[in-house]
Design an enzyme around this catalytic site. Structure first.
Site, PDB file in Angstrom:
ATOM      1  N   ARG A  63      60.641 -27.084  26.806  1.00  0.00           N
ATOM      2  CA  ARG A  63      61.404 -25.845  26.754  1.00  0.00           C
ATOM      3  C   ARG A  63      62.435 -25.873  25.632  1.00  0.00           C
ATOM      4  O   ARG A  63      62.895 -26.942  25.237  1.00  0.00           O
ATOM      5  CB  ARG A  63      62.092 -25.561  28.085  1.00  0.00           C
ATOM      6  CG  ARG A  63      62.974 -26.688  28.612  1.00  0.00           C
ATOM      7  CD  ARG A  63      63.039 -26.605  30.137  1.00  0.00           C
ATOM      8  NE  ARG A  63      63.888 -27.599  30.747  1.00  0.00           N
ATOM      9  CZ  ARG A  63      63.494 -28.830  31.086  1.00  0.00           C
ATOM     10  NH1 ARG A  63      62.268 -29.235  30.813  1.00  0.00           N
ATOM     11  NH2 ARG A  63      64.328 -29.654  31.674  1.00  0.00           N
TER      12      ARG A  63
ATOM     13  N   CYS B  53      84.453 -15.757  29.055  1.00  0.00           N
ATOM     14  CA  CYS B  53      84.926 -16.557  30.174  1.00  0.00           C
ATOM     15  C   CYS B  53      85.841 -17.650  29.628  1.00  0.00           C
ATOM     16  O   CYS B  53      85.522 -18.273  28.609  1.00  0.00           O
ATOM     17  CB  CYS B  53      83.734 -17.169  30.897  1.00  0.00           C
ATOM     18  SG  CYS B  53      82.445 -15.957  31.235  1.00  0.00           S
TER      19      CYS B  53
ATOM     20  N   ASP C 162      76.373 -31.800  32.638  1.00  0.00           N
ATOM     21  CA  ASP C 162      75.735 -31.974  31.329  1.00  0.00           C
ATOM     22  C   ASP C 162      76.344 -33.202  30.675  1.00  0.00           C
ATOM     23  O   ASP C 162      77.572 -33.291  30.518  1.00  0.00           O
ATOM     24  CB  ASP C 162      75.958 -30.728  30.459  1.00  0.00           C
ATOM     25  CG  ASP C 162      74.755 -29.816  30.506  1.00  0.00           C
ATOM     26  OD1 ASP C 162      73.743 -30.154  29.873  1.00  0.00           O
ATOM     27  OD2 ASP C 162      74.829 -28.784  31.195  1.00  0.00           O
TER      28      ASP C 162
ATOM     29  N   ARG D 251      80.507 -22.653  25.287  1.00  0.00           N
ATOM     30  CA  ARG D 251      80.192 -22.287  23.899  1.00  0.00           C
ATOM     31  C   ARG D 251      81.329 -21.471  23.303  1.00  0.00           C
ATOM     32  O   ARG D 251      81.113 -20.649  22.414  1.00  0.00           O
ATOM     33  CB  ARG D 251      78.874 -21.500  23.843  1.00  0.00           C
ATOM     34  CG  ARG D 251      77.681 -22.293  24.303  1.00  0.00           C
ATOM     35  CD  ARG D 251      76.392 -21.943  23.545  1.00  0.00           C
ATOM     36  NE  ARG D 251      75.331 -22.811  23.984  1.00  0.00           N
ATOM     37  CZ  ARG D 251      74.414 -22.479  24.894  1.00  0.00           C
ATOM     38  NH1 ARG D 251      74.426 -21.277  25.432  1.00  0.00           N
ATOM     39  NH2 ARG D 251      73.480 -23.345  25.242  1.00  0.00           N
TER      40      ARG D 251
ATOM     41  N   LYS E 232      71.030 -32.554  31.395  1.00  0.00           N
ATOM     42  CA  LYS E 232      71.679 -32.421  32.704  1.00  0.00           C
ATOM     43  C   LYS E 232      71.305 -33.588  33.603  1.00  0.00           C
ATOM     44  O   LYS E 232      70.177 -34.088  33.541  1.00  0.00           O
ATOM     45  CB  LYS E 232      71.208 -31.144  33.391  1.00  0.00           C
ATOM     46  CG  LYS E 232      71.761 -29.895  32.797  1.00  0.00           C
ATOM     47  CD  LYS E 232      71.286 -28.676  33.555  1.00  0.00           C
ATOM     48  CE  LYS E 232      71.849 -27.440  32.884  1.00  0.00           C
ATOM     49  NZ  LYS E 232      71.432 -27.351  31.454  1.00  0.00           N
TER      50      LYS E 232
ATOM     51  N   CYS F 298      79.207 -11.526  23.949  1.00  0.00           N
ATOM     52  CA  CYS F 298      79.062 -11.374  25.399  1.00  0.00           C
ATOM     53  C   CYS F 298      79.819 -10.121  25.819  1.00  0.00           C
ATOM     54  O   CYS F 298      80.688  -9.639  25.081  1.00  0.00           O
ATOM     55  CB  CYS F 298      79.683 -12.575  26.121  1.00  0.00           C
ATOM     56  SG  CYS F 298      79.002 -14.158  25.605  1.00  0.00           S
TER      57      CYS F 298
ATOM     58  N   CYS G 222      84.230 -21.152  29.008  1.00  0.00           N
ATOM     59  CA  CYS G 222      82.908 -21.168  28.365  1.00  0.00           C
ATOM     60  C   CYS G 222      82.671 -22.438  27.555  1.00  0.00           C
ATOM     61  O   CYS G 222      83.495 -22.828  26.725  1.00  0.00           O
ATOM     62  CB  CYS G 222      82.773 -19.957  27.455  1.00  0.00           C
ATOM     63  SG  CYS G 222      81.205 -19.945  26.569  1.00  0.00           S
TER      64      CYS G 222
ATOM     65  N   ARG H 204      65.889 -29.685  23.461  1.00  0.00           N
ATOM     66  CA  ARG H 204      66.423 -30.912  24.058  1.00  0.00           C
ATOM     67  C   ARG H 204      65.383 -31.579  24.953  1.00  0.00           C
ATOM     68  O   ARG H 204      65.245 -32.780  24.984  1.00  0.00           O
ATOM     69  CB  ARG H 204      67.666 -30.549  24.881  1.00  0.00           C
ATOM     70  CG  ARG H 204      68.508 -31.722  25.327  1.00  0.00           C
ATOM     71  CD  ARG H 204      69.638 -31.305  26.284  1.00  0.00           C
ATOM     72  NE  ARG H 204      70.137 -29.979  26.106  1.00  0.00           N
ATOM     73  CZ  ARG H 204      71.197 -29.645  25.367  1.00  0.00           C
ATOM     74  NH1 ARG H 204      71.872 -30.570  24.724  1.00  0.00           N
ATOM     75  NH2 ARG H 204      71.591 -28.385  25.287  1.00  0.00           N
ATOM     76  N   TYR H 205      64.669 -30.768  25.713  1.00  0.00           N
ATOM     77  CA  TYR H 205      63.647 -31.267  26.638  1.00  0.00           C
ATOM     78  C   TYR H 205      62.277 -30.896  26.063  1.00  0.00           C
ATOM     79  O   TYR H 205      62.129 -29.844  25.429  1.00  0.00           O
ATOM     80  CB  TYR H 205      63.794 -30.615  28.013  1.00  0.00           C
ATOM     81  CG  TYR H 205      65.168 -30.728  28.619  1.00  0.00           C
ATOM     82  CD1 TYR H 205      65.571 -31.894  29.274  1.00  0.00           C
ATOM     83  CD2 TYR H 205      66.071 -29.679  28.543  1.00  0.00           C
ATOM     84  CE1 TYR H 205      66.833 -31.998  29.839  1.00  0.00           C
ATOM     85  CE2 TYR H 205      67.337 -29.768  29.107  1.00  0.00           C
ATOM     86  CZ  TYR H 205      67.711 -30.925  29.750  1.00  0.00           C
ATOM     87  OH  TYR H 205      68.951 -31.026  30.308  1.00  0.00           O
TER      88      TYR H 205
ATOM     89  N   ASP I 251      82.234 -28.158  31.912  1.00  0.00           N
ATOM     90  CA  ASP I 251      81.991 -28.933  30.700  1.00  0.00           C
ATOM     91  C   ASP I 251      83.301 -29.262  29.988  1.00  0.00           C
ATOM     92  O   ASP I 251      84.322 -28.615  30.209  1.00  0.00           O
ATOM     93  CB  ASP I 251      81.066 -28.142  29.756  1.00  0.00           C
ATOM     94  CG  ASP I 251      79.660 -28.066  30.314  1.00  0.00           C
ATOM     95  OD1 ASP I 251      79.124 -29.121  30.700  1.00  0.00           O
ATOM     96  OD2 ASP I 251      79.107 -26.949  30.375  1.00  0.00           O
TER      97      ASP I 251
HETATM   98  S1  SF4 Z   1      80.022 -18.401  29.856  1.00  0.00           S
HETATM   99 FE1  SF4 Z   1      80.278 -18.135  27.627  1.00  0.00          FE
HETATM  100  S2  SF4 Z   1      78.263 -17.446  26.906  1.00  0.00           S
HETATM  101 FE2  SF4 Z   1      78.324 -17.105  29.148  1.00  0.00          FE
HETATM  102  S3  SF4 Z   1      79.088 -14.985  29.403  1.00  0.00           S
HETATM  103 FE3  SF4 Z   1      80.857 -16.341  29.546  1.00  0.00          FE
HETATM  104  S4  SF4 Z   1      81.648 -16.378  27.433  1.00  0.00           S
HETATM  105 FE4  SF4 Z   1      79.549 -15.633  27.294  1.00  0.00          FE
END
Ligand code: SF4
Length: 369
Positions: free
Chosen positions: A104, A117, A320, A122, A327, A113, A120, A100-101, A283
């Protein structure tokens, strides 16, 4: 023989993954089972023993539970929410890479994971049912892409959580990246020190260090209670080995959206020798509106944080921009123009600014003589 980059270690026996297990451990109520089953069918669930031990089952507003225990509210998607909220796909030239940048790339090695979360960004890409890791062919292509782009100075290993890889596999990946001359920084984003601290053992710490590149680790935590003795020891092991740590957190309603909670978290990071880096605005991931604040609330809490703690404890509050535009700093502004330079005046009048101090009082700069 495996055909992916593999080497992932799970602890499936002890991690809670089913709503019935959460109920059996007192972390969810049986009346909620039907709703939880629907959420679990759509989004991954995993609560490690480290995290389960932190949850107060008698507190319906427990800030740790709110981050990890699924809720039927996740089934409500708002019209402005989207599966790829930060627009990774728009900048993915080859599988596993987000460029994206200019200087990097993100390198998304694994899609698993230790914990999942509830907020999340993603959440549509991680968890069981998705590929656990890049295939060997995709990994080779991604490395070739990095090798072919000399402007790439920093590679950010993310996912999923790269510290779900075995130390042996991680060490090989670190060596592959450090073997590319222009890659000077390898940054690893992880929740493992909080969620499964025992993984940060001597072998893992050794795997993080590599000749030819500097490793930084970004530790994700959102509440000071996540910085347990075990988590602090895991962080100390990395810092003592010479690995600098930065933080990343998400501003979450009911978790850290009050000044006392946020202040305690930032002080906790600094005590652990973790420099506060990013406080992300939530997000627009599907089914997460119950955990998001408004940007105004975020700015207000940042203003109050400025009044309470030193610069060492200040993260950059960022949002974001959907669509993959990157960002933007979203924190409050402390400087505005009072009057502009005007050469026509006699004598010419220099620009004067209004500056807000840490108490919220406004001053002119330069002061009126
Ligand atoms: S935020 Fe998403 S990618 Fe990061 S640890 Fe939690 S579930 Fe996994």
């Amino acid at each position: 023989m495996r055909n992916d980059i593999g080497g992932i270690n799970f602890e499936p026996i002890t991690t809670l993954r089913e709503p019935t297990e959460l109920i059996a451990h007192g972390l969810a109520s049986v009346e909620d089972l039907a709703g939880l089953e629907k959420v679990a069918a759509r989004y991954a669930v995993a609560v490690t023993p480290d995290v389960a031990a932190l949850i107060d089952p008698d507190d319906p507003f427990d800030p740790i539970a709110r981050q990890y225990i699924p809720s039927a509210e996740e089934l409500v998607a708002r019209p402005n929410e989207r599966p790829d909220p930060i627009g990774d796909d728009a900048h993915s030239p080859v599988s596993g890479i987000v460029h994206r940048y200019p200087d990097r790339v993100l390198f998304k090695l694994v899609h698993v994971c230790a914990v999942y979360c509830r907020f999340c960004f993603r959440r549509e890409m991680v968890g069981p049912g998705k590929a656990t890791a890049l295939s060997q062919g995709a990994y080779d292509n991604a490395l070739a892409y990095i090798r072919a782009h000399p402007e790439i100075w920093e590679v950010i290993l993310t996912g999923g959580d790269p510290l779900m890889l075995s130390p042996r596999r991680l060490a090989k990946i670190m060596a592959d990246l450090a073997g590319i001359d222009h890659v000077r920084i390898i940054r690893i984003h992880t929740r493992v020190p909080v969620a499964q601290a025992a993984r940060i053992n001597a072998e893992m710490v050794a795997a993080l260090k590599v000749e030819g590149a500097t490793t930084w680790v970004a530790v994700h935590a959102n509440h000071v209670r996540e910085l347990t003795g075990k988590a602090r020891a895991a962080c100390a092991a990395m810092v003592d080995a010479g690995i600098p740590l930065v933080s990343q957190s998400v501003l979450l309603r009911g978790v850290n959206d009050d000044i006392d909670a946020l202040e305690a978290l930032m002080r906790g990071f600094v005590e652990c020798r973790i420099k506060p880096y990013y406080l992300h605005h939530g997000d627009l991931a599907p089914g997460t509106s119950h955990l998001r604040t408004t940007l105004e609330q975020g700015q207000e809490i940042m203003r109050r944080l400025r009044g309470r703690v030193s610069g060492l404890c200040q993260p950059d509050y960022v949002v974001d921009i959907p669509g993959g535009h990157g960002k933007a700093s979203a924190g409050p502004s402390y400087l505005s123009v009072e009057n502009s330079f005007s050469p026509e005046r006699e004598p010419p009048r220099e620009t004067r600014y209004r500056v807000v101090d840490y108490c919220g009082d406004v001053h002119l700069y330069p002061p009126e003589s």
